[in-house]
Design an enzyme around this catalytic site. Sequence first.
Site, PDB file in Angstrom:
ATOM      1  CG  ASP A  35      -1.711   1.223   1.432  1.00  0.00           C
ATOM      2  OD1 ASP A  35      -2.355   1.658   0.458  1.00  0.00           O
ATOM      3  OD2 ASP A  35      -1.719   1.780   2.551  1.00  0.00           O
ATOM      4  CG  LEU A  36       1.224   3.860  -2.867  1.00  0.00           C
ATOM      5  CD1 LEU A  36       0.687   4.713  -4.018  1.00  0.00           C
ATOM      6  CD2 LEU A  36       2.728   3.689  -2.978  1.00  0.00           C
ATOM      7  CG  ASP A  37      -2.187   7.286   0.874  1.00  0.00           C
ATOM      8  OD1 ASP A  37      -1.191   7.730   0.269  1.00  0.00           O
ATOM      9  OD2 ASP A  37      -3.359   7.489   0.507  1.00  0.00           O
ATOM     10  CG  ASP A 147      -2.259   2.386   6.613  1.00  0.00           C
ATOM     11  OD1 ASP A 147      -2.832   3.362   7.130  1.00  0.00           O
ATOM     12  OD2 ASP A 147      -2.438   2.066   5.415  1.00  0.00           O
TER      13      ASP A 147
END
Length: 186
Positions: A35-37, A147
């Site tokens: 994932d990024l964020d 996250d």
Amino acid sequence: MLPTNLVSTCIFIVQFAKTLSSQMAGVKPKVLVFDLDYTLWPFWVDTHVTPPFRKTSQGVIIDSLGYNVNQYPEPSEVLSDLHKQGYILAVASRTGEVQGAQQLIELLGWKKYFSYQQIYPGGKTKHLTNIKKALGVEFKDMIFFDDEGRNIRDVSELGVLSILVKNGVTKKVVNDAIQQFSAQRS
């Protein structure tokens, strides 16, 4: 010249040592999906920063308002190391700020590490399903880092080892995940 039974014994020992060595090394995942964020960077790209982004002459990434785009300390090194080790890396992000996310990946120098990117609003199960199809791997051969607990739960149901990330991806988080994967698959 060695007797035939001694040669056979030596061959057996060498083959046994190779087998034991490969078992000790464990099974490795084929694809690691990030994932990024709040996993690879410490913000939501669609709300906490303002695209477009640019790199200053000092190499600092700033947003369109001139604010520094902060980074977690380890993801760049982690991605580089995993790429050098031959892992296939992919992105799964459901941000609505697709262009901004892609631009940051480029400015951070990460584009070269990712074989496949799924960046668009939607569920993570769809992202992972598309990655599976595009790369020709099975869910059981992936590790997913995110996250958010809901994403971990949903993707785990597909059979993907899913790792909840707190405070960004680190070497320890990734190494522990690979060891867990290996232990579960051996």
